[in-house]
Design a protein around this motif. Structure first.
Motif, short mmCIF file in Angstrom:
data_model
loop_
_atom_site.label_atom_id
_atom_site.label_comp_id
_atom_site.label_asym_id
_atom_site.label_seq_id
_atom_site.Cartn_x
_atom_site.Cartn_y
_atom_site.Cartn_z
N SER A 1 1.01 3.95 -3.04
CA SER A 1 0.75 5.36 -2.77
C SER A 1 1.88 6.23 -3.33
O SER A 1 1.63 7.29 -3.93
CB SER A 1 0.62 5.60 -1.26
OG SER A 1 0.51 6.97 -0.96
N HIS B 1 1.44 6.63 -7.04
CA HIS B 1 0.38 7.58 -7.39
C HIS B 1 0.84 9.03 -7.19
O HIS B 1 0.40 9.93 -7.91
CB HIS B 1 -0.87 7.32 -6.54
CG HIS B 1 -1.61 6.07 -6.93
ND1 HIS B 1 -1.67 5.62 -8.23
CD2 HIS B 1 -2.34 5.19 -6.18
CE1 HIS B 1 -2.40 4.51 -8.27
NE2 HIS B 1 -2.81 4.23 -7.05
N ARG B 2 1.72 9.23 -6.22
CA ARG B 2 2.22 10.59 -5.94
C ARG B 2 3.47 10.93 -6.77
O ARG B 2 4.03 12.00 -6.62
CB ARG B 2 2.56 10.70 -4.45
CG ARG B 2 1.36 10.56 -3.53
CD ARG B 2 1.83 10.47 -2.07
NE ARG B 2 0.71 10.29 -1.16
CZ ARG B 2 0.04 11.27 -0.57
NH1 ARG B 2 0.38 12.53 -0.82
NH2 ARG B 2 -0.95 11.03 0.24
N GLY C 1 0.82 -1.21 0.00
CA GLY C 1 0.00 0.00 0.00
C GLY C 1 0.84 1.26 0.00
O GLY C 1 0.54 2.23 -0.71
#
Length: 291
Positions: free
Chosen positions: A143, A146-147, A139
């Motif tokens: 994340s 995605h950033r 996870g």
């Protein structure tokens, strides 16, 4: 996304890392000899070289800037090795070793038997229930993708906990999401709490299982600092699309002859005589390896 500059200390040589790993084991034994309760000393000793290599070379971290967004994230999935992690981090400058010794295991102490990120800033995840570290790391790595951040997420698991189904769900997800920024180290000491691994759970052919899930697999001697450093230095770029698992063959209780591969030392405490005996064994082991 623009990355914040992260200042880290220069890389240590293999010889310097070996000295640090010895000192880590010495400090571990000292704490075990001063704490009246049980310490998970067997598994702590088996991961001492791995944690030394990570905290003193492999992880981009700054103990003076613990929330820097460019930092690598580390998740101790085998949370019962918390003492080893605390001391490794103290040696890197995050905490004070004397504080660990003075307060470990006490009510409201920041240094519990398992790590708590609420109690101890600098710890990225609260762990202890086995099989959860890799899902958390997946996870965190997703994340970061995605950033558009380029740090790594590293987790350390025990081989026993990889009998959990959650580990293999996470392994499949990590490859499916093409998380090349995800790295898993496995402490393959081949012991569970009360038995040897293959007696209860058939892990072999272990590396092939990870290959079947599409991971980049690296196999090393988890007590050979040169092999650990080479594996860390050869990690694919975090922007790649295949996660890496580094399977570290280790010995539970490494460095203390009467603890090595001894099921009785999954956890325990050391009286004055046992501590003296353990320290002598550790020194003898170091001298033997030096020659």
């Amino acid at each position: 996304m623009t990355q914040t500059v992260l200042d880290t200390e220069p890389d240590h040589s293999v010889e310097e890392l070996e000295d640090l790993a010895y000192e880590l084991r010495r400090l571990l034994l000292n704490l075990c000899g001063t704490y009246e309760g049980a310490v998970h000393i067997g598994g702590d000793l088996s991961v001492a070289d791995i944690l030394t290599a990570l905290f003193h070379r492999g992880l981009r971290i700054d103990p003076n800037d613990i929330r820097n967004p460019a930092r690598d994230r580390f998740v101790l999935s085998k949370g019962h090795a918390a003492v080893c992690m605390y001391i490794a981090m103290a040696m890197r400058g995050f905490f004070d070793y004397d504080d660990i010794v003075a307060t470990y295991g006490q009510l409201d102490s920041a240094y519990g038997m398992h790590p708590c990120k609420v109690q101890l800033p600098g710890v990225e995840a609260s762990t202890g229930s086995l099989g959860h570290g890799l899902p958390l790391a997946v996870g965190m790595a997703l994340s970061a993708r995605h950033r558009r951040e380029t740090h790594r997420v590293v987790t350390l698991m025990g081989d026993g906990e990889t009998g959990e189904g959650s580990v293999w769900e996470a392994a499949m997800a990590g490859r499916s999401q093409k998380l090349g920024n995800l790295v898993a180290f496995i402490d393959r000491n081949r012991q569970l709490m009360t038995s040897f691994a293959e007696e209860r759970v058939m892990f072999e052919p272990y590396p092939d299982k990870w290959r079947a899930f599409g991971w980049n697999v690296v196999e090393v001697d988890g007590h050979d600092m040169r092999q650990l450093v080479d594996a860390i230095d050869a990690l694919p770029d975090p922007t790649s699309d295949v996660p890496t698992v580094i399977i570290c063959e280790t010995v539970k209780g490494k460095g203390v002859d009467f603890m090595e591969r001894n099921l009785a030392w999954h956890a325990g405490s050391l009286g004055a005589q046992d501590l003296e005996r353990a320290m002598a064994a550790l020194e003898a082991s170091r001298n033997k390896e030096a020659h």
